[in-house]
Design a protein around this motif. Structure first.
Motif, PDB file in Angstrom:
ATOM      1  N   GLU A  18       0.823  -1.203   0.000  1.00 21.27           N
ATOM      2  CA  GLU A  18       0.000   0.000   0.000  1.00 21.27           C
ATOM      3  C   GLU A  18       0.863   1.261   0.000  1.00 21.27           C
ATOM      4  OE1 GLU A  18      -2.118   0.674   3.668  1.00 21.27           O
ATOM      5  OE2 GLU A  18      -1.204  -1.113   4.518  1.00 21.27           O
ATOM      6  N   VAL A  19       0.369   2.245  -0.717  1.00 20.02           N
ATOM      7  CA  VAL A  19       1.056   3.526  -0.782  1.00 20.02           C
ATOM      8  C   VAL A  19       0.683   4.331   0.459  1.00 20.02           C
ATOM      9  CG1 VAL A  19       1.234   5.681  -2.073  1.00 20.02           C
ATOM     10  CG2 VAL A  19       1.054   3.510  -3.279  1.00 20.02           C
ATOM     11  N   VAL A  20       1.670   4.739   1.239  1.00 19.54           N
ATOM     12  CA  VAL A  20       1.365   5.508   2.440  1.00 19.54           C
ATOM     13  C   VAL A  20       1.527   7.000   2.208  1.00 19.54           C
ATOM     14  CG1 VAL A  20       1.762   3.767   4.204  1.00 19.54           C
ATOM     15  CG2 VAL A  20       3.696   5.060   3.305  1.00 19.54           C
ATOM     16  N   LEU A  21       2.295   7.334   1.190  1.00 17.94           N
ATOM     17  CA  LEU A  21       2.489   8.755   0.911  1.00 17.94           C
ATOM     18  C   LEU A  21       2.569   8.948  -0.589  1.00 17.94           C
ATOM     19  CD1 LEU A  21       3.332  11.693   1.779  1.00 17.94           C
ATOM     20  CD2 LEU A  21       5.662  10.884   1.584  1.00 17.94           C
ATOM     21  N   SER A  22       1.772   9.878  -1.086  1.00 19.23           N
ATOM     22  CA  SER A  22       1.896  10.170  -2.495  1.00 19.23           C
ATOM     23  C   SER A  22       1.966  11.682  -2.695  1.00 19.23           C
ATOM     24  CB  SER A  22       0.747   9.497  -3.253  1.00 19.23           C
ATOM     25  OG  SER A  22      -0.062  10.411  -3.886  1.00 19.23           O
ATOM     26  N   GLN A  73       6.171   8.546  -4.853  1.00 15.99           N
ATOM     27  CA  GLN A  73       5.312   7.756  -3.970  1.00 15.99           C
ATOM     28  C   GLN A  73       6.172   6.988  -2.985  1.00 15.99           C
ATOM     29  OE1 GLN A  73       2.722   5.250  -6.269  1.00 15.99           O
ATOM     30  NE2 GLN A  73       1.096   6.799  -6.192  1.00 15.99           N
ATOM     31  N   LEU A  74       5.576   6.739  -1.840  1.00 19.31           N
ATOM     32  CA  LEU A  74       6.287   5.974  -0.829  1.00 19.31           C
ATOM     33  C   LEU A  74       5.347   4.878  -0.348  1.00 19.31           C
ATOM     34  CD1 LEU A  74       8.941   6.072   0.869  1.00 19.31           C
ATOM     35  CD2 LEU A  74       7.642   7.324   2.573  1.00 19.31           C
ATOM     36  N   LYS A  75       5.851   3.641  -0.390  1.00 19.00           N
ATOM     37  CA  LYS A  75       5.005   2.533   0.053  1.00 19.00           C
ATOM     38  C   LYS A  75       5.391   2.119   1.459  1.00 19.00           C
ATOM     39  CE  LYS A  75       4.091   1.025  -4.563  1.00 19.00           C
ATOM     40  NZ  LYS A  75       4.852   0.504  -5.698  1.00 19.00           N
ATOM     41  N   LYS A  76       4.512   1.298   2.024  1.00 21.66           N
ATOM     42  CA  LYS A  76       4.730   0.833   3.393  1.00 21.66           C
ATOM     43  C   LYS A  76       6.094   0.132   3.502  1.00 21.66           C
ATOM     44  CE  LYS A  76       2.078  -1.198   7.073  1.00 21.66           C
ATOM     45  NZ  LYS A  76       2.197  -2.552   7.517  1.00 21.66           N
ATOM     46  N   GLY A  77       6.850   0.509   4.498  1.00 21.01           N
ATOM     47  CA  GLY A  77       8.129  -0.129   4.740  1.00 21.01           C
ATOM     48  C   GLY A  77       9.263   0.344   3.846  1.00 21.01           C
ATOM     49  N   LEU A 105       0.834  24.429  -5.379  1.00 22.92           N
ATOM     50  CA  LEU A 105       0.211  23.619  -6.432  1.00 22.92           C
ATOM     51  C   LEU A 105       0.400  22.160  -6.063  1.00 22.92           C
ATOM     52  CD1 LEU A 105       1.734  25.361  -9.588  1.00 22.92           C
ATOM     53  CD2 LEU A 105      -0.648  25.518  -8.880  1.00 22.92           C
ATOM     54  N   GLY A 106      -0.468  21.302  -6.599  1.00 22.96           N
ATOM     55  CA  GLY A 106      -0.295  19.871  -6.373  1.00 22.96           C
ATOM     56  C   GLY A 106      -0.933  19.390  -5.077  1.00 22.96           C
ATOM     57  N   THR A 107      -0.870  18.077  -4.850  1.00 20.38           N
ATOM     58  CA  THR A 107      -1.451  17.509  -3.639  1.00 20.38           C
ATOM     59  C   THR A 107      -0.492  16.528  -2.972  1.00 20.38           C
ATOM     60  OG1 THR A 107      -2.486  15.850  -5.035  1.00 20.38           O
ATOM     61  CG2 THR A 107      -3.904  17.620  -4.280  1.00 20.38           C
ATOM     62  N   VAL A 108      -0.677  16.398  -1.675  1.00 21.21           N
ATOM     63  CA  VAL A 108       0.063  15.411  -0.902  1.00 21.21           C
ATOM     64  C   VAL A 108      -0.967  14.570  -0.172  1.00 21.21           C
ATOM     65  CG1 VAL A 108       1.634  15.067   1.030  1.00 21.21           C
ATOM     66  CG2 VAL A 108       2.065  16.908  -0.582  1.00 21.21           C
ATOM     67  N   LYS A 109      -0.893  13.235  -0.363  1.00 16.07           N
ATOM     68  CA  LYS A 109      -1.831  12.353   0.341  1.00 16.07           C
ATOM     69  C   LYS A 109      -1.045  11.496   1.315  1.00 16.07           C
ATOM     70  CE  LYS A 109      -5.256  12.082  -3.298  1.00 16.07           C
ATOM     71  NZ  LYS A 109      -5.275  11.510  -4.634  1.00 16.07           N
ATOM     72  N   VAL A 110      -1.475  11.541   2.563  1.00 12.74           N
ATOM     73  CA  VAL A 110      -0.752  10.815   3.600  1.00 12.74           C
ATOM     74  C   VAL A 110      -1.696   9.842   4.286  1.00 12.74           C
ATOM     75  CG1 VAL A 110       0.618  11.067   5.688  1.00 12.74           C
ATOM     76  CG2 VAL A 110       0.610  12.897   4.024  1.00 12.74           C
ATOM     77  N   SER A 223       7.652   3.627   7.268  1.00  8.23           N
ATOM     78  CA  SER A 223       8.286   4.190   6.078  1.00  8.23           C
ATOM     79  C   SER A 223       9.107   5.405   6.481  1.00  8.23           C
ATOM     80  CB  SER A 223       7.231   4.618   5.075  1.00  8.23           C
ATOM     81  OG  SER A 223       6.306   3.578   4.886  1.00  8.23           O
ATOM     82  N   PHE A 224      10.168   5.655   5.730  1.00 13.05           N
ATOM     83  CA  PHE A 224      11.015   6.801   6.054  1.00 13.05           C
ATOM     84  C   PHE A 224      11.171   7.736   4.887  1.00 13.05           C
ATOM     85  CE2 PHE A 224      12.900   3.401   8.632  1.00 13.05           C
ATOM     86  CZ  PHE A 224      12.787   3.989   9.865  1.00 13.05           C
ATOM     87  N   ILE A 225      11.333   8.983   5.205  1.00  6.41           N
ATOM     88  CA  ILE A 225      11.928   9.903   4.245  1.00  6.41           C
ATOM     89  C   ILE A 225      13.140  10.465   4.948  1.00  6.41           C
ATOM     90  CG2 ILE A 225      11.667  12.002   2.919  1.00  6.41           C
ATOM     91  CD1 ILE A 225       8.877  11.372   2.471  1.00  6.41           C
ATOM     92  N   PHE A 226      14.246  10.393   4.271  1.00  9.58           N
ATOM     93  CA  PHE A 226      15.512  10.560   4.928  1.00  9.58           C
ATOM     94  C   PHE A 226      16.313  11.629   4.195  1.00  9.58           C
ATOM     95  CE2 PHE A 226      19.789   8.992   5.845  1.00  9.58           C
ATOM     96  CZ  PHE A 226      19.695   8.749   7.201  1.00  9.58           C
TER      97      PHE A 226
END
Lengths: 307, 302
Positions: A18-22, A73-77, A105-110, A223-226
């Protein structure tokens, strides 16, 4: 120092996970002139409140795009490394993902809870004890009192604060305060963790512990963003990477590929200007991990240094 | 079937928690919040509920830090009213100022009114102070923004609680009669605090951007005190009388005082108009605050 953890995290199946962040086409403009910036702030508030929104895709005088059409996109894990020079928009991107500022502009879905490891020790009051500050800090990070009670002992143990927990934080060394901040933040157990150059906390031993802890969290599906300037850290932690330059996505892909490209750009278009030898000043015993590199050089058969 | 009953509460709580955590989906867009009023209202009540515990934590943090760093502690909550009352009583007795007769003994009148006025001013300053001291937190963590306001309001009530000691002492010292209407006084007091919070909350986002706001507020509240019947009784005639009457603080402050002492409300209509103005205003200010904060955060820091 980086401890590369040998145990490999099971790669999630890309189709089912599953995508956790897009992040879709996110842009953000900033202004470096303070007076104008404040005025634009007032304009934006007024525009938002009255519903008469100015065209947000156009730059006003002295504005520039801090982020320009960034998508990923960022997926689980998964763990995403963000690289780029200072001012390339990395922190701005993290702040939009954390919901602190709105995209232009644009969207972020968390999906799920986002915890920023950007703000270590936010809300720490130096007058209060470590114990009181843990409660205040973790509460700000979104935990209920019950949840903090459950985690409290782990936090103290992880931070290696010991008996000082009931002393005012102003009596702590800067390292102790930073460890306490990191420990509180990491024990919130979020779905997405935003990490902005914070692994420089404490001594070598503690840093190693932090990285091991992050690896453990990733196994659990966090999930991480580093964000880091340290290529080794990105390689050790990330499963993919995004290279930002002046707010634009220059490249996305595997960490190895991105880091290589980033380093090529850093060292003037691929020409690695290296001298034949490197020497590193000796560390004191507190900093040292036991074995230290002091110098590296190439020698020919006669034992002369090769340039 | 008997077994689940014992654990049902704990079970449901943890599953609810898991459910909440996993299903929590948020989308950030450039769109104005006001475009989706239903969603906005739902989010407002959700965040207000969610911020209670944090507000309490922040309140405890701020109050304990404040009193740990103070030697005289509670004393500071009481002394301004006493000093003002002493000054004005002296001035009045020596004929320096000409003040009409009040329905309470004059020192008690000033002290009580001053306490209410101070509470109003504290409520007015609360949101601005909250945003100013919480700037670093606001800029880094996305917590329910209502929490800092609630915690500051908690502090206003806490301070009023201390001031209550002075008020009780006044009643005893001046042998003022207590009427049954005193139980309604807190309602009027809450409306007074609502008015202060309304004004403060409207100004708070601007105040975070421009320092001019806090300076102007300091200046104007000084003047405002003089057009509010705090050190003098309500003037009945003239232009000044009209100004004082038009001041929305007047009916709220006077009614609180009247309910607590004489029990006769002199102008209930004005009280209700001012109350509705305050409560509706507070709600509007809340919306403005929510809309503004991301723009403020964007401009103040990184």
């Amino acid at each position: 120092m980086i401890n590369i953890t040998p145990e490999k995290v099971a790669e999630p199946d890309s189709d089912n996970s599953e995508v956790v962040l897009s992040v879709e086409g996110v842009s953000k403009k900033f202004c470096r002139d303070l007076k104008r910036s404040l005025l634009y702030g007032v304009q934006d508030i007024a525009g938002d409140l009255t519903g008469i929104k100015r065209k947000s895709d156009r730059l006003r005088t002295k504005e520039f795009w801090a982020l320009d059409n960034v998508s990923f996109q960022l997926k689980k894990g998964e763990s995403l490394g963000l690289v780029g020079k200072n001012g390339s928009g990395k922190s701005t991107l993290l702040r939009i993902i954390a919901g602190l500022i709105k995209p232009d502009l644009g969207t972020v879905k968390v999906t799920g809870r986002v915890a920023p490891l950007i703000a270590l020790g936010a809300g720490f009051n130096p007058i209060l004890t470590g114990r009181e500050n843990i409660y205040a800090n973790m509460s700000i990070l979104g935990l209920s009192t019950q949840e903090i009670d459950e985690r409290f002992d782990d936090v103290v143990e992880f931070a290696e604060i010991g008996d000082a927990i009931d002393a005012p934080v102003q009596t702590y060394s800067s390292g102790m305060a930073a460890r306490l901040g990191f420990a509180s933040a990491i024990h919130t157990e979020p779905e997405i963790l935003l990490i902005d150059e914070v692994l420089a906390v404490g001594d070598v031993k503690f840093r190693g512990k932090c990285i091991r802890r992050l690896a453990k969290l990733r196994e659990k599906g966090t999930s991480f963003i580093f964000v880091s300037h340290n290529s080794m850290a990105i390689l050790a932690v990330s499963t993919s990477a995004v290279y930002l330059q002046k707010g634009r996505t220059l490249a996305t892909g595997s960490p190895e590929k991105i880091i290589q490209k980033y380093e090529e750009d850093l060292f003037i278009n691929g020409k690695l200007t290296a001298t034949g030898s490197i020497s590193i000043p000796e560390k004191d015993s507190a900093e040292s991990s036991g074995i230290d590199l002091l110098s590296i050089c190439f020698q020919d058969r006669e034992g002369n240094d090769v340039e | 079937m008997a077994l689940p009953i014992i654990n049902s509460r704990a079970m449901s709580r943890s599953t609810k928690e898991k459910y909440r955590r996993h299903r929590q989906k948020v989308t950030y867009t450039p769109e104005s919040l006001l475009r989706h009023p239903t969603r906005m209202l739902w989010e407002m009540q959700r965040d207000l509920l969610a911020s209670r515990e944090l507000a309490w934590r922040l309140l405890v943090r701020d109050i304990s830090a404040k009193y740990r760093q103070s030697f005289l502690g509670f004393f500071w909550a009481i002394i301004p009213a006493v000093v003002t009352a002493a000054g004005f009583t002296m001035a009045k007795n020596n004929g320096i100022v000409n003040i009409g007769t009040t329905d309470l003994p004059y020192p008690a009148y000033v002290m009580f009114s001053m306490t209410l006025w101070q509470t109003f001013i504290e409520a007015l300053n609360a949101p601005m102070q909250g945003v100013a001291t919480g700037k670093a937190m606001l800029a880094r963590i996305n917590f329910p923004r209502e929490a800092i306001i609630l915690s500051k309001l908690g502090e206003v009530f806490f301070n009023f609680g201390i001031k209550l000691i002075l008020i009780v002492a006044l009643f005893i010292w001046f042998k003022m009669p207590v009427t049954a209407s005193i139980i309604l006084a807190p309602v009027a007091l809450i409306h007074l605090i609502a008015l202060g919070t309304f004004i403060g909350l409207i100004l708070a986002p601007m105040g975070a951007l421009y320092q001019d706001i806090s300076r102007a507020v300091a200046l104007l509240t000084g003047f405002w005190l003089f057009i509010t019947p705090v050190v003098y009784p309500i003037p009945t005639s003239g232009l000044f009388g009209a100004i004082v009457k038009f001041n929305p603080v007047t009916p709220l402050l006077v009614t609180t005082r009247e309910l607590a002492t004489t029990g006769i409300v002199s102008d209930p209509t004005a009280f209700w108009i001012a109350s509705i103005f305050s409560l509706v205003g507070l709600f509007v200010a809340w919306i403005i605050y929510r809309v503004s904060i991301p723009y403020v955060v964007e401009r103040i820091s990184s």
